[in-house]
Scaffold this active site. Structure first.
Site, PDB file in Angstrom:
ATOM      1  N   GLU A   1      -2.561  -7.061   7.277  1.00 40.90           N
ATOM      2  CA  GLU A   1      -1.224  -7.038   7.859  1.00 40.90           C
ATOM      3  C   GLU A   1      -1.196  -7.875   9.145  1.00 40.90           C
ATOM      4  OE1 GLU A   1       1.842  -7.142   7.774  1.00 40.90           O
ATOM      5  OE2 GLU A   1       2.403  -5.071   7.263  1.00 40.90           O
TER       6      GLU A   1
ATOM      7  N   HIS B   1       0.826  -1.211   0.000  1.00 33.19           N
ATOM      8  CA  HIS B   1       0.000   0.000   0.000  1.00 33.19           C
ATOM      9  C   HIS B   1       0.863   1.266   0.000  1.00 33.19           C
ATOM     10  CE1 HIS B   1       1.016   0.767   4.203  1.00 33.19           C
ATOM     11  NE2 HIS B   1       0.778  -0.524   4.437  1.00 33.19           N
TER      12      HIS B   1
END
Length: 197
Positions: A82, A12
């Protein structure tokens, strides 16, 4: 030639809070949004047939930007989140070291199996991410797929692809909006074409 699935694996863009974000749903900075737009010339519309992200804002926003460019609808998968940092989420590295020194020492002693209270270990993360990736590879055999995920997730995928142990996690850098490319062949072979590009 053995059919392959090509995974374009992206981290990201830059986020608003520089800390252990983990499952914390932090947003992107304006620079983080621009980083996604900057990836467009490196991705060819018409070649990528599927797009997956985690279900956190920092990856879903990238899926929206890149999906619109590629003409592919993004699909959010919570399994691509994550590493869950548990009680460390929202803390900076220096705050963890000062406020939780015993936990920090335990992490340094066993980076693979350490779990922050309420969080996951790298072993847990690999056990969550790799089966999903394997499913995507098989589902899209012979295709090119874009996956927008996180630094930890990407490192797990890359270590698995090169056959390296989880203890080598931080031997691979993942800058914001890094592009990685891995080819997965039907015979089980894997070839890493690009890391942290």
């Amino acid at each position: 030639m053995t059919p392959k699935t090509r995974i374009h694996l992206i981290r990201h863009g830059e986020v608003e809070r520089q800390c252990y974000n983990g499952h914390y749903d932090v947003g992107l900075t304006p620079r983080g949004v621009e980083q996604y737009h900057g990836l467009k010339p490196r991705l060819e519309p018409g070649r990528i047939t599927a797009l997956y992200t985690s279900d956190l804002t920092r990856t879903r926003r990238g899926g929206e930007i890149l999906g619109a460019y590629l003409g592919v609808a993004p699909v959010a998968l919570p399994e691509l989140r994550e590493l869950n940092c548990g009680a460390w989420e929202g803390l900076t590295l220096s705050e963890v070291q000062k406020q939780r020194p015993e936990e920090w020492a335990a992490r340094l002693a066993d980076v693979v199996n350490f779990r922050a209270p309420g969080g996951e270990s790298l072993t847990d993360l690999a056990g969550r991410v790799l089966p999903v990736l394997s499913d995507l590879v098989e589902k899209h055999r012979g295709e090119e797929v874009l996956v927008v995920a996180h630094g930890g997730v990407n490192r797990i995928v890359l270590l698995d692809a090169i056959g390296a142990p989880l203890s080598s996690m931080f031997a691979i850098d993942q800058k914001y909006c890094a592009l990685n490319i891995v080819d997965y062949y039907a015979d089980g072979n894997r070839v890493v074409q690009l890391i942290n590009g």
